[in-house]
Design a protein around this motif. Structure first.
Motif, PDB file in Angstrom:
ATOM      1  N   LEU A  94      -8.753  19.636 -46.606  1.00  0.00           N
ATOM      2  CA  LEU A  94      -8.174  19.021 -47.805  1.00  0.00           C
ATOM      3  C   LEU A  94      -8.838  17.679 -48.100  1.00  0.00           C
ATOM      4  O   LEU A  94      -9.018  17.298 -49.263  1.00  0.00           O
ATOM      5  CB  LEU A  94      -6.661  18.847 -47.623  1.00  0.00           C
ATOM      6  N   GLY A  95      -9.188  16.962 -47.039  1.00  0.00           N
ATOM      7  CA  GLY A  95      -9.879  15.686 -47.237  1.00  0.00           C
ATOM      8  C   GLY A  95     -11.249  15.891 -47.859  1.00  0.00           C
ATOM      9  O   GLY A  95     -11.694  15.104 -48.700  1.00  0.00           O
ATOM     10  N   ASP A  96     -11.923  16.964 -47.467  1.00  0.00           N
ATOM     11  CA  ASP A  96     -13.254  17.270 -48.008  1.00  0.00           C
ATOM     12  C   ASP A  96     -13.208  17.567 -49.496  1.00  0.00           C
ATOM     13  O   ASP A  96     -14.215  17.413 -50.202  1.00  0.00           O
ATOM     14  CB  ASP A  96     -13.859  18.470 -47.270  1.00  0.00           C
ATOM     15  N   VAL A  97     -12.056  18.023 -49.994  1.00  0.00           N
ATOM     16  CA  VAL A  97     -11.922  18.320 -51.414  1.00  0.00           C
ATOM     17  C   VAL A  97     -12.252  17.090 -52.256  1.00  0.00           C
ATOM     18  O   VAL A  97     -12.858  17.188 -53.330  1.00  0.00           O
ATOM     19  CB  VAL A  97     -10.491  18.834 -51.721  1.00  0.00           C
ATOM     20  N   PHE A  98     -11.859  15.900 -51.763  1.00  0.00           N
ATOM     21  CA  PHE A  98     -12.075  14.669 -52.521  1.00  0.00           C
ATOM     22  C   PHE A  98     -13.425  14.018 -52.230  1.00  0.00           C
ATOM     23  O   PHE A  98     -13.761  12.997 -52.829  1.00  0.00           O
ATOM     24  CB  PHE A  98     -10.948  13.676 -52.225  1.00  0.00           C
ATOM     25  N   ARG A  99     -14.195  14.623 -51.325  1.00  0.00           N
ATOM     26  CA  ARG A  99     -15.490  14.035 -50.978  1.00  0.00           C
ATOM     27  C   ARG A  99     -16.665  14.824 -51.539  1.00  0.00           C
ATOM     28  O   ARG A  99     -17.778  14.302 -51.621  1.00  0.00           O
ATOM     29  CB  ARG A  99     -15.621  13.942 -49.442  1.00  0.00           C
ATOM     30  N   GLN A 100     -16.428  16.071 -51.948  1.00  0.00           N
ATOM     31  CA  GLN A 100     -17.494  16.880 -52.510  1.00  0.00           C
ATOM     32  C   GLN A 100     -17.387  16.901 -54.028  1.00  0.00           C
ATOM     33  O   GLN A 100     -16.287  17.082 -54.562  1.00  0.00           O
ATOM     34  CB  GLN A 100     -17.422  18.321 -51.980  1.00  0.00           C
ATOM     35  N   PRO A 101     -18.485  16.724 -54.740  1.00  0.00           N
ATOM     36  CA  PRO A 101     -18.402  16.683 -56.206  1.00  0.00           C
ATOM     37  C   PRO A 101     -17.877  17.978 -56.821  1.00  0.00           C
ATOM     38  O   PRO A 101     -17.139  17.936 -57.816  1.00  0.00           O
ATOM     39  CB  PRO A 101     -19.851  16.411 -56.630  1.00  0.00           C
ATOM     40  N   GLU A 102     -18.244  19.140 -56.245  1.00  0.00           N
ATOM     41  CA  GLU A 102     -17.782  20.417 -56.823  1.00  0.00           C
ATOM     42  C   GLU A 102     -16.260  20.528 -56.759  1.00  0.00           C
ATOM     43  O   GLU A 102     -15.613  20.898 -57.753  1.00  0.00           O
ATOM     44  CB  GLU A 102     -18.411  21.607 -56.087  1.00  0.00           C
ATOM     45  N   THR A 103     -15.690  20.244 -55.606  1.00  0.00           N
ATOM     46  CA  THR A 103     -14.240  20.381 -55.442  1.00  0.00           C
ATOM     47  C   THR A 103     -13.487  19.245 -56.134  1.00  0.00           C
ATOM     48  O   THR A 103     -12.427  19.472 -56.721  1.00  0.00           O
ATOM     49  CB  THR A 103     -13.889  20.431 -53.949  1.00  0.00           C
ATOM     50  N   LEU A 104     -14.045  18.042 -56.089  1.00  0.00           N
ATOM     51  CA  LEU A 104     -13.410  16.919 -56.797  1.00  0.00           C
ATOM     52  C   LEU A 104     -13.404  17.180 -58.299  1.00  0.00           C
ATOM     53  O   LEU A 104     -12.422  16.878 -58.995  1.00  0.00           O
ATOM     54  CB  LEU A 104     -14.150  15.619 -56.481  1.00  0.00           C
TER      55      LEU A 104
END
Length: 472
Positions: free
Chosen positions: A297-307
């Motif tokens: 879930l933390g990675d969601v806000f760190r990757q441009p695609e998921t963000l």
């Protein structure tokens, strides 16, 4: 004499209100099942002891390989069961075009512009996020779709008294949204085309149309034909759900003399429970099973695609739909219904940020071949939808008391005619019925008043007698 200014999101006509209420009732039940299926998928995929069984079932292959249909269970759910969902969407769109809000160009402008802006702005938000972050633009379409069943399930859970005009706006918006999502899938996610299979599917659709026009009846004719059309469409390389919406659009949705319901409405009434209660929940069960660990879930806000997906759903949807609605009202010189405020439109626009079924499907198509990024984008869809649902819940709760007042006014039926009073205010017979009711009530109150007066006089007379006896 100039025409009165048009009201945006005013009271629905009685037939439209009845249809919307029936449609939303089924969608709400389906939405609750969708929520249950999504939660089940997340538990099944994230509990270590169960994870391997989820993968085994999802990737289990079945179907005739000779016909090019040896597909995994997950694939059958996305391409097969969702064809039923899009079939219903096609009927809904046809009904809206011939008998609903989209029939009148002036009335259609609002949901069409709102839906277009509600798809363009999320795509723009996604693109800007990925251009500045160095991500992939392949997922630009993921945050463009609204899941009406999920949105209505949220309404059912929070128990809001949302007026029928706002619910109808959300439903019509989602229908238009589905149309453009179908076009996006057909245009942007079709790579290699087998023209022989596509020609066969087109021929099958022509036969389907011809049989409908000749008035041929019987599920045993249309169901096998629909399966053949679907199989040919799948093998053509065009997404198979397009076959569903094409057949839905062919059904007649206008009534003729002697008909209470059109064939399209009748078939929609039969198929909608199958779509909302089985097809969509099963799709969710085999598509929503992604990792939801703290790190993921933390990675969601760190990757441009998921963000980009999260911002598109939460920010893009709300700004796009609200802005499109405001601009339409502004440039058509229409005014908002007296009972509503622009805050209500913004709350519904935020609720439309719940993108689940079609967003998950587009996520799979956009990042096909990259299983890791596909799962991360799915997690972003789930998280973005959850944030949008939470924000919408807060905004709707702030106005819930006012919604309840409006809802109760819409439902009041004091003359017990079966039709809400607000739809009978111009009918002289209604006022005569109400006058008779009030006269009966007045007569009853006069009778009670006379009875109470007689009882009080008797008490006074009895009290005076007792006082005389005590003096003696």
């Amino acid at each position: 004499m100039s025409a009165p200014p048009r009201k945006v999101l005013g009271r629905l006509s009685l037939p439209e209100r009845t249809f919307v209420a029936d449609a939303l009732r089924t969608e709400t039940v389906g939405g609750v099942l969708l929520l249950i299926a999504a939660v089940t998928a997340l538990i099944w995929a994230n509990v270590p002891a169960l994870h391997s069984s989820y993968e085994s079932v999802s990737h289990y292959h079945l179907g005739p390989a000779a016909l090019g249909l040896d597909l995994s269970v997950e694939h059958w759910a996305a391409d097969g069961l969702l064809a039923i969902f899009f079939f219903v969407a096609g009927i809904e769109l046809k009904r809206e075009l011939v008998a609903g809000d989209l029939k009148d160009p002036k009335a259609a402008a609002l949901p069409v512009v709102a839906a277009l802006c509600g798809m363009a702005v999320p795509a723009l938000v996604y693109a800007l996020t990925n251009l500045t972050g160095g991500g992939s633009l392949a997922g630009w379409a993921v945050p463009t779709a609204t899941d009406i069943a999920f949105a209505l399930a949220v309404l059912a859970v929070i128990g809001t008294w949302l007026p029928s005009a706002l619910r109808a706006f959300l439903l019509t918006l989602a229908v238009v949204d589905d149309l453009f999502a179908i076009l996006i899938i057909a245009v942007f996610f079709t790579a290699d085309i087998d023209f022989a299979a596509l020609g066969g599917a087109a021929a099958g659709l022509a036969v389907f149309w011809f049989l409908l026009r000749k008035g041929v009846r019987g599920w045993y004719v249309y169901v096998p034909l629909a399966l053949v059309i679907w199989a040919l469409m799948y093998n053509s390389g065009v997404h198979a759900t397009i076959a569903g919406v094409a057949m839905g659009l062919m059904l007649r949705c206008s009534t003729r003399e002697g008909e209470k319901h059109s064939p399209g409405e009748h078939i929609e009434h039969l198929v909608r429970p199958l779509s909302a209660g089985l097809a969509v929940p099963l799709f969710a069960l085999f598509s929503a099973g992604v990792s939801v660990s703290g790190g993921a879930l933390g990675d969601v806000f760190r990757q441009p695609e998921t963000l980009g997906v999260v911002l598109g759903l939460v920010v893009g949807k709300a700004l796009g739909i609200f802005g499109g609605t405001w601009l339409t009202a502004r440039f058509t010189r229409a005014s908002l219904s007296d009972d509503l405020a622009w805050a209500d439109v913004f709350a519904v626009a935020t609720l439309a940020g719940i993108g689940f079924t079609v967003s998950l499907l587009i996520g799979e198509l956009a990042f096909d071949g990259n299983a890791t990024l596909t799962d991360e984008v799915k997690a972003a869809v789930l998280l973005g939808s959850l944030i949008a649902a939470t924000l919408a819940t807060v905004l709707l709760k702030l106005r819930n008391a006012e919604y309840r007042r409006l809802y109760e006014a819409e439902e009041r039926d004091e003359d017990h005619s079966g039709i809400p009073d607000v739809y009978e205010e111009d009918d002289p017979a209604y006022h005569l019925r109400m006058a008779a009711i009030h006269e009966r009530k007045a007569a009853e109150h006069r009778r009670i008043a006379e009875l109470k007066t007689a009882e009080r006089l008797a008490e006074v007379a009895g009290g005076a007698g007792e006082e005389d006896d005590r003096r003696a």
